[in-house]
Design an enzyme around this catalytic site. Sequence first.
Site, mmCIF file in Angstrom:
data_model
loop_
_atom_site.group_PDB
_atom_site.id
_atom_site.type_symbol
_atom_site.label_atom_id
_atom_site.label_comp_id
_atom_site.label_asym_id
_atom_site.label_seq_id
_atom_site.Cartn_x
_atom_site.Cartn_y
_atom_site.Cartn_z
ATOM 1 N N GLY A 165 10.413 -32.362 0.285
ATOM 2 C CA GLY A 165 10.553 -32.668 -1.135
ATOM 3 C C GLY A 165 11.960 -33.176 -1.378
ATOM 4 N N GLU A 211 9.168 -41.453 11.603
ATOM 5 C CA GLU A 211 7.921 -40.812 11.224
ATOM 6 C C GLU A 211 7.068 -40.525 12.459
ATOM 7 O OE1 GLU A 211 9.009 -39.987 8.609
ATOM 8 O OE2 GLU A 211 7.944 -40.932 6.934
ATOM 9 N N SER A 240 11.014 -32.976 6.654
ATOM 10 C CA SER A 240 11.709 -33.736 5.617
ATOM 11 C C SER A 240 12.902 -32.942 5.085
ATOM 12 C CB SER A 240 10.724 -34.115 4.514
ATOM 13 O OG SER A 240 11.288 -35.037 3.624
ATOM 14 N N ALA A 241 12.884 -32.535 3.812
ATOM 15 C CA ALA A 241 13.995 -31.763 3.260
ATOM 16 C C ALA A 241 14.221 -30.480 4.043
ATOM 17 C CB ALA A 241 13.728 -31.439 1.791
ATOM 18 N N HIS A 285 12.615 -39.454 8.172
ATOM 19 C CA HIS A 285 12.001 -40.674 7.622
ATOM 20 C C HIS A 285 12.764 -41.928 8.039
ATOM 21 C CE1 HIS A 285 9.666 -38.050 5.001
ATOM 22 N NE2 HIS A 285 10.782 -37.561 4.480
#
Length: 233
Positions: free
Chosen positions: A91, A196, A124-125, A161
Amino acid sequence: MSQLLLFSASGYKDTGYLVHTREYIAEFLKENNLENEDILFIPFAGIRRTNDEYEQKVQEALNKTNVKSIHRFENMKEAVRSAKVILVGGGNSFALLNSLYKHDLLKEIYDRVNSNEAVYIGWSAGSNLAGNTIMTTNDMPIVEPESFKALGLFPYQINPHFISGKIPGHNGESREERLQEYLIVNQEDKVYCIPEGSAIKYVNGKVKIIGHNDAFILTYPMQQQILELNKEY
């Protein structure tokens, strides 16, 4: 020593949510004899969904009913202190870090994982959070954390990413150019760029790239080292 599994993202190409992570998460837990342990989930990066919704989404995606979000615990610090598997969702990295400072949980998570009493899985985060700071995140600073300093379980910077080059018609900086700016100002640092479909597996101070694509280390002045899949560094 810390044991970390850090994915670039929750998806890969047209696969469903967390589908490409399931095999690697299952293997990681099995290697640590944790396949039947409860999983403490930290949902604070998920701005566009409630904590309840995020918890349910992860439970369904991983087909695990033993995933329980930290927001359900009256004493969050005790929840971390007793956790053997800590799972941190993606997020917004600034919102995630801000919440962890607010609840005074950074040291608790660090101590638990660094002492090898728990393993850490993120995407991700959640992957950004494992590094020294969140200064190489791709996210907008929608809130202002107490500091950019993150967990430091992984001793360098992370950029999930990662996409090389510019999108046609886009006149802003490329990802490489943004990371170059960071390295010009922080010349002694390294940035681990995860494309990714791939992840960093960090065990006993060794890095192994798993998944679908090679990863990269960027150092000043924009020197690039390829980290090949399934090789240990």
